[in-house]
Design a protein around this motif. Structure first.
Motif, PDB file in Angstrom:
ATOM      1  N   UNK A 297       0.841  -1.201   0.000  1.00 42.10           N
ATOM      2  CA  UNK A 297       0.000   0.000   0.000  1.00 42.10           C
ATOM      3  C   UNK A 297       0.875   1.249   0.000  1.00 42.10           C
ATOM      4  N   UNK A 298       1.703   1.385  -1.029  1.00 41.86           N
ATOM      5  CA  UNK A 298       2.603   2.533  -1.141  1.00 41.86           C
ATOM      6  C   UNK A 298       1.932   3.681  -1.879  1.00 41.86           C
ATOM      7  N   UNK A 299       1.160   3.377  -2.903  1.00 44.66           N
ATOM      8  CA  UNK A 299       0.588   4.416  -3.756  1.00 44.66           C
ATOM      9  C   UNK A 299      -0.584   3.843  -4.553  1.00 44.66           C
ATOM     10  N   UNK A 300      -1.304   4.730  -5.220  1.00 45.58           N
ATOM     11  CA  UNK A 300      -2.329   4.355  -6.196  1.00 45.58           C
ATOM     12  C   UNK A 300      -2.036   5.173  -7.436  1.00 45.58           C
ATOM     13  N   UNK A 301      -1.336   4.551  -8.398  1.00 49.20           N
ATOM     14  CA  UNK A 301      -0.847   5.313  -9.534  1.00 49.20           C
ATOM     15  C   UNK A 301       0.118   6.379  -9.066  1.00 49.20           C
ATOM     16  N   UNK A 302      -0.064   7.606  -9.560  1.00 51.30           N
ATOM     17  CA  UNK A 302       0.826   8.696  -9.140  1.00 51.30           C
ATOM     18  C   UNK A 302       0.381   9.362  -7.841  1.00 51.30           C
TER      19      UNK A 302
END
Length: 234
Positions: free
Chosen positions: A34-39
């Protein structure tokens, strides 16, 4: 494709003066899945006690948007900017090659705001800052387009293919939102409750939307923010 994220399963921090809910890995909350969602790199739902705040600290190569839910947010930075915004207003900063800024709650009531970080389309931009005082009624039962790319037509323009919208929808009213092929969106249920394509969302829940149009029905007066963007390979 829709995926609900229950706010109870999000990261959390309580520093006394600051209580935060982390939509993505941040500070002591780390989840490699769970680092990112797209940019979209950060959404922190921050509650800041009166007379406290984030002292001067650095940022680099990030597009930063702050959306005030309640209270007053006072910004200062190394470029000489200083301003205070309130409910429904937005401040934005392109950190670029590097800038120092502070975010303070100088009022006598708690401050709640969404702190949003977006990865820019390239590094090395000249730092810049601005804010926009949107009228609250401009999002009442309609989409308020607050942020777009430099090629877009929103009042706030950032260095990325990203659109940010706000909405306040009256109970039992419905509204649609289109997420085209090759696009994705992240919805934050800021206040209230709603059903999105039959998926129930409560306050502070979120929804990942990939290449699927949605229909939102307000279960009670509902306040949402949607970040719509180009789909990129993970």
């Amino acid at each position: 494709m829709l995926r609900k994220i229950n706010h109870e399963n999000m990261g959390r921090s309580n520093l006394g003066w600051l209580r935060s809910i982390f939509h993505f890995s941040f500070a002591e909350y780390y989840n490699p899945n769970n680092i990112n969602f797209g940019m979209l790199r950060v959404i922190n739902d921050d509650l800041v006690a009166p007379g406290t705040g984030f002292d001067l600290h650095p940022h680099q190569n990030m597009e930063i948007i702050s959306y005030v839910v309640g209270g007053e947010l006072t910004h200062g930075d190394s470029m000489g900017n200083k301003s205070t915004i309130t409910r429904g207003h937005v401040q934005y900063m392109s950190a670029g090659t590097g800038v120092y800024h502070s975010e303070q709650n100088l009022a006598d009531q708690p401050l709640r705001f969404l702190q949003i970080w977006i990865i820019p389309d390239k590094t090395g931009y000249t730092p810049s800052y601005g804010d926009y005082r949107f009228e609250w009624n401009d999002r009442h039962n309609q989409w308020l387009h607050m942020v777009s790319s430099k090629a877009g037509d929103a009042p706030i323009k950032i260095n990325q293919d990203m659109n940010v919208y706000a909405l306040e929808l009256e109970k039992d009213k419905e509204i649609s939102f289109l997420v085209a092929a090759g696009r994705q969106a992240y919805m934050v249920q800021v206040e209230g409750r709603s059903a999105v394509n039959g998926v129930e969302l409560g306050t502070r829940d979120a929804l990942e939307i990939v290449e699927e149009d949605i229909q939102i029905k307000a279960s009670e007066t509902t306040h949402v923010v949607i970040l719509e963007m180009k789909k990129i390979a993970e």
